[in-house]
Design an enzyme around this catalytic site. Structure first.
Site, PDB file in Angstrom:
ATOM      1  N   ASP A 197       8.161  -0.212   3.133  1.00 58.72           N
ATOM      2  CA  ASP A 197       8.521  -0.483   1.741  1.00 58.72           C
ATOM      3  C   ASP A 197      10.029  -0.384   1.531  1.00 58.72           C
ATOM      4  O   ASP A 197      10.630  -1.227   0.848  1.00 58.72           O
ATOM      5  CB  ASP A 197       7.774   0.460   0.801  1.00 58.72           C
ATOM      6  CG  ASP A 197       7.924   1.929   1.173  1.00 58.72           C
ATOM      7  OD1 ASP A 197       8.419   2.239   2.282  1.00 58.72           O
ATOM      8  OD2 ASP A 197       7.525   2.782   0.356  1.00 58.72           O
ATOM      9  N   ILE A 228       0.857  -1.187   0.000  1.00 59.46           N
ATOM     10  CA  ILE A 228       0.000   0.000   0.000  1.00 59.46           C
ATOM     11  C   ILE A 228       0.889   1.232   0.000  1.00 59.46           C
ATOM     12  O   ILE A 228       1.497   1.579   1.015  1.00 59.46           O
ATOM     13  CB  ILE A 228      -0.948   0.007   1.221  1.00 59.46           C
ATOM     14  CG1 ILE A 228      -1.787  -1.273   1.257  1.00 59.46           C
ATOM     15  CG2 ILE A 228      -1.848   1.242   1.181  1.00 59.46           C
ATOM     16  CD1 ILE A 228      -2.687  -1.386   2.475  1.00 59.46           C
ATOM     17  N   THR A 283       6.400   7.719  -5.832  1.00 53.11           N
ATOM     18  CA  THR A 283       5.944   9.005  -5.311  1.00 53.11           C
ATOM     19  C   THR A 283       7.126   9.773  -4.741  1.00 53.11           C
ATOM     20  O   THR A 283       7.275  10.976  -4.953  1.00 53.11           O
ATOM     21  CB  THR A 283       4.888   8.793  -4.211  1.00 53.11           C
ATOM     22  OG1 THR A 283       3.831   7.977  -4.720  1.00 53.11           O
ATOM     23  CG2 THR A 283       4.324  10.121  -3.750  1.00 53.11           C
ATOM     24  N   THR A 338       0.802   6.471  -3.910  1.00 50.57           N
ATOM     25  CA  THR A 338       0.191   6.710  -5.215  1.00 50.57           C
ATOM     26  C   THR A 338      -0.620   5.522  -5.695  1.00 50.57           C
ATOM     27  O   THR A 338      -1.686   5.689  -6.283  1.00 50.57           O
ATOM     28  CB  THR A 338       1.269   7.044  -6.260  1.00 50.57           C
ATOM     29  OG1 THR A 338       1.978   8.211  -5.839  1.00 50.57           O
ATOM     30  CG2 THR A 338       0.648   7.318  -7.619  1.00 50.57           C
ATOM     31  N   GLY A 374      10.435   3.249   6.636  1.00 49.41           N
ATOM     32  CA  GLY A 374       9.209   2.831   5.969  1.00 49.41           C
ATOM     33  C   GLY A 374       9.253   1.350   5.632  1.00 49.41           C
ATOM     34  O   GLY A 374      10.303   0.815   5.254  1.00 49.41           O
TER      35      GLY A 374
END
Length: 262
Positions: free
Chosen positions: A111, A13, A135, A16, A109
């Site tokens: 990710d 998730i 992003t 963008t 983060g």
């Protein structure tokens, strides 16, 4: 007719877009995306699952940098697959082949963390510079011996482009594309050149500097939804892996120490 079995669904998730990867036999069997919307409702997500996921799964791992959507996805997944998803994070305990943190854990983060784990676990590299161009533009270094070394975070090309449009009265919106030349003679061409060559020089500059700083060889891995726009400009040997993040999320999900999961 029975649904085909795909054992793992990985969800990333992002700010963008939201990426979904179905893994079968250690390979990405399906990879699709939906646009991120902070107001996504349960019924919208459920309908998306009905349209795209005619599969059985027994594991769901999620990386999320948009926590406002976490509960919605958790509820949809439980209703749709009868599975409680596992949200991965930098602060959990994992059984990996290397220690990502040689000292105290620091905020990262999920990710970015997944990218760095995949860069070491999926490749036989000792030191890697990982670029994720989405992003944001994140550039982080990781070492099998020394763990996560740190990195930089910059805005991504679309954010830079939209910011320029919002603040430069005479520049009107136009399609962005990889420039043909460094020095262009039209406004749109010059904006395209400035937009993408800045990432070329940023990536190559950071790569050269960390090699000099650590006196070691670093391999370069590039990922991210906007990476294809700059790949042809990069003059350093690199690997492009669009699935790097979901591969990392899968590795983390399967290596978590459940004694430390609430």
């Amino acid at each position: 007719m029975n649904k085909p079995l795909l054992s793992e669904l990985i969800i990333d998730i992002g700010n963008t877009s939201i990426a979904f990867a179905l893994f079968k036999d250690n390979q990405v069997n399906l990879f699709i995306k939906m646009k991120t919307n902070l107001m996504l409702r349960y019924d919208e997500v459920y309908s998306f699952f009905e349209e795209n996921f005619d599969f059985n799964v027994n594991k769901v791992f999620i990386s999320s940098v948009v926590p406002i959507l976490n509960e919605t996805f958790k509820n949809v997944i439980f209703s749709f697959f009868k599975i409680k998803p596992l949200f991965i994070g930098f602060d959990l305990n994992y059984d990996l082949t290397f220690n990502p943190y040689k000292s105290d854990k620091f905020l990262l983060g999920s990710d970015v963390f997944a990218n760095l784990v995949a860069a070491i676990e999926n490749y036989s590299f000792e030191n890697v510079l990982v670029v994720d161009l989405g992003t944001a533009c994140t550039i982080f270094a990781v070492s099998r011996q020394d763990g996560i070394l740190g990195g930089i975070i910059n805005s991504g090309p679309l954010i830079n482009f939209n910011s320029l449009l919002d603040n430069a009265y005479l520049i009107k919106k136009f399609p962005i594309s990889t420039p043909n030349n460094l020095l262009e003679r039209t406004t749109s061409g010059s904006v395209n050149s400035g937009l993408f060559y800045q990432y070329k020089y940023l990536i190559e500059g950071v790569y050269r500097d960390i090699k000099q700083m650590y006196k070691k060889k670093f391999n370069l891995i590039i990922t991210g939804g906007n990476a294809d726009l700059i790949l042809s400009l990069i003059e350093i040997e690199f690997i492009f892996n669009i699935h790097l993040t979901v591969e990392g999320v899968r590795i983390l999900g399967n290596s978590i120490d459940f004694k430390f999961v609430n």
